[in-house]
Design an enzyme around this catalytic site. Structure first.
Site, PDB file in Angstrom:
ATOM      1  N   SER A 246     -15.202  -1.706 -74.566  1.00  0.00           N
ATOM      2  CA  SER A 246     -15.388  -1.521 -73.218  1.00  0.00           C
ATOM      3  C   SER A 246     -15.227  -2.687 -72.525  1.00  0.00           C
ATOM      4  CB  SER A 246     -17.035  -1.051 -73.134  1.00  0.00           C
ATOM      5  OG  SER A 246     -17.624  -2.182 -73.357  1.00  0.00           O
ATOM      6  N   LYS A 247     -15.448  -2.557 -71.033  1.00  0.00           N
ATOM      7  CA  LYS A 247     -15.300  -3.813 -70.045  1.00  0.00           C
ATOM      8  C   LYS A 247     -16.284  -4.870 -70.589  1.00  0.00           C
ATOM      9  CE  LYS A 247     -15.197  -4.836 -65.194  1.00  0.00           C
ATOM     10  NZ  LYS A 247     -15.314  -4.427 -64.147  1.00  0.00           N
ATOM     11  N   ARG A 248     -17.687  -4.332 -70.909  1.00  0.00           N
ATOM     12  CA  ARG A 248     -18.678  -5.372 -71.394  1.00  0.00           C
ATOM     13  C   ARG A 248     -18.396  -6.224 -72.405  1.00  0.00           C
ATOM     14  NH1 ARG A 248     -22.499  -0.953 -72.052  1.00  0.00           N
ATOM     15  NH2 ARG A 248     -20.684   0.076 -70.870  1.00  0.00           N
ATOM     16  N   ASP A 249     -17.390  -5.670 -73.522  1.00  0.00           N
ATOM     17  CA  ASP A 249     -16.923  -6.787 -74.370  1.00  0.00           C
ATOM     18  C   ASP A 249     -16.027  -8.204 -73.775  1.00  0.00           C
ATOM     19  OD1 ASP A 249     -18.189  -4.811 -76.144  1.00  0.00           O
ATOM     20  OD2 ASP A 249     -16.177  -3.800 -76.403  1.00  0.00           O
ATOM     21  N   GLY A 250     -15.748  -7.851 -72.388  1.00  0.00           N
ATOM     22  CA  GLY A 250     -15.052  -8.850 -72.025  1.00  0.00           C
ATOM     23  C   GLY A 250     -13.700  -8.600 -72.360  1.00  0.00           C
TER      24      GLY A 250
END
Ligand code: GLU
Length: 471
Positions: A246-250
């Site tokens: 996900s985007k949250r993992d960078g």
């Protein structure tokens, strides 16, 4: 004719999973001599990000997926941006209201919140039974409203998905979703059906998150008397067994990987294989090979785990084979970032590095030797393997200067070793340390002289000589 589409929302970011969805739609269309369409799904105006459409278009371009119809290039089924199609959706929403497949809903936010607080799991069809007159009067009075889909209360629906097989959903598990919001914009739930039909989409290739809501869309196709497309739902790309990438993992965006120095096609090649098996055991495939071997049967039902190490390996294969000028052009921004303004021949540096980096950001580490001379550590002359030391450097430094001035550096260093009864490696070690101050360099003395220039190398040797004398 096969027509597929990529229908991203303009969030300002193209997730690698989105790019893969686009890729499969592209490959399938091209394999079948069909058309690949780009449609921008921007009906959620609150999520609007300026410049986001350009990001998508530029990503597709870099990835080598040319779309046949869409924003900018146009096409006969346009406009291809949903916010420009508002009137179209309203027309079909009216038709559905007319046939009883949709209805106006005036429920306030407070009522809906209370309904949920009281335990309701879905909308209770409260406004379904309003009379036509009441609806007209409330609209005329300016009351805000939405239009909802009227899902049957009983029964179920089955459809065939090309990856997941037959999918059955009970109507009881579906909600009367909003089709038209109070701002007059359609929701995804409505617009995808209208647009896929009007744009002649034959194969709807999209993420698995829509697998279970597709029966709702099928009800709309049926109500409007339209043929349903072929459905192909795709499993997500995972970070590990349990979490989506996900985007949250960078770093899950296409641009993030480009910034790390992955080549666009290496990314495309790698993600193509994450969820699809070409059944020929090949791992390195050009775009035209991907097109040739693509088939829906090769799509995997299970999700796949993203493995950056493997993508690095694939990237290194591509890096090795691109023409030197192309490597140099791709490396320039990384020189700018990691080792700008050095008095060296950058083009030659590219020649030295092309076979030595897996991704372009490796340049940071690989070019670190360029700064080593400024932080010279005399201890480096002392090497266990070669049995060298500072004394030996002192003894050899004049000969190193002479060798640099000789027309054949390598031969001169070889003769020097023979004369002194040393191993060639010992002399080369001393020489390389003396001119670079680095224990590891891409290439040896000869390459370093070519890179820094003879004049600079002689200057360095002179400086080391005085330092050794004063030591
Ligand atoms: N706009 C939707 C998304 O970004 C597209 C889904 C579809 O391809 O139908 O998830």
């Amino acid at each position: 004719m096969v027509r597929t589409r990529f229908a991203p929302s303009p969030t300002g970011y193209l997730h690698i999973g989105g790019l893969r969805t686009a890729l499969y739609a592209y490959l399938f269309a091209k394999k079948n001599g069909g058309k690949f369409i780009l449609r921008i799904e921007d009906t959620d105006r609150t999520r609007e990000v300026p410049g986001a459409v350009d990001i998508i278009i530029s990503a597709l371009d870099k990835a080598g997926m040319t779309y046949d119809e869409g924003p900018i290039v146009g096409g006969e089924y346009g406009p291809y941006v949903q916010s420009e199609r508002k009137e179209i959706y309203l027309k079909y929403a009216d038709r559905l209201v007319e046939s009883g497949d949709a209805y106006y809903c005036f429920c306030s936010k407070e009522r809906l919140e209370k309904m949920h607080a009281d335990g309701a799991t879905k909308y209770d069809k409260h406004c379904l039974h309003l009379s036509k007159e009441e609806v007209q009067a409330r609209i005329a009075a300016g009351e805000p409203y939405v239009i909802r889909q009227n899902i049957p209360e009983h029964g179920s629906s089955t459809y065939h998905d090309e990856v997941f097989g037959d999918v059955t959903v009970d109507f009881a598990d579906l909600e009367d979703n909003i089709l038209i919001k109070s701002d007059g914009m359609p929701t995804y739930n409505f617009a995808n059906v209208i647009d896929d039909h009007l744009m002649g989409i034959t194969h709807c290739i999209r993420g698995v998150e829509y697998l279970m809501s597709t029966p709702k869309y099928n009800l709309l196709y049926d109500a409007l008397g339209w043929e349903r497309p072929v459905y192909v739902h795709l499993q997500p790309i995972m970070r590990d067994a349990r979490h989506k990438l996900s985007k949250r993992d960078g770093d899950a965006g296409f641009e993030d990987f480009l910034a790390k120095g992955f080549l666009p096609h290496a990314i495309v090649n790698y993600i193509a294989l994450l969820g699809w098996n070409p059944k020929n055991n090949r791992e390195k495939l050009s775009m035209s090979e991907l097109i040739d071997s693509f088939s829906i049967e090769g799509l995997q039902k299970s999700s796949s785990i993203f493995d950056e190490t493997k993508m690095r390996w694939l990237n290194s294969l591509y890096i090795k084979e691109i023409p030197p000028e192309e490597f140099h052009a791709a490396a320039l921004p990384f020189y700018e970032k990691y080792c700008p303004n050095k008095s060296i021949d950058y083009k030659y540096l590219s020649e030295l590095l092309q076979s030595r980096v897996e991704v372009l950001s490796d340049i940071e580490e690989r070019a670190a030797f360029l700064d080593a001379f400024d932080n010279f550590d005399f201890e480096l002359f002392r090497n266990k393997k070669w049995k060298t030391d500072v004394e030996m450097a002192k003894d050899l430094i004049d000969d190193c200067i002479a060798a640099t001035n000789s027309p054949d550096l390598n031969a001169a260093l070889e003769t020097l070793a023979a004369d002194k009864g040393l191993k060639k490696g010992q002399v080369l070690w001393i020489y390389r340390i003396a001119i670079t101050g680095a224990a590891a360099t891409p290439g040896g003395g000869e390459e370093m002289v070519k890179l820094f220039g003879k004049k600079e190398v002689l200057r360095r040797l002179g400086a080391i000589k005085s330092a050794l004398e004063n030591a």
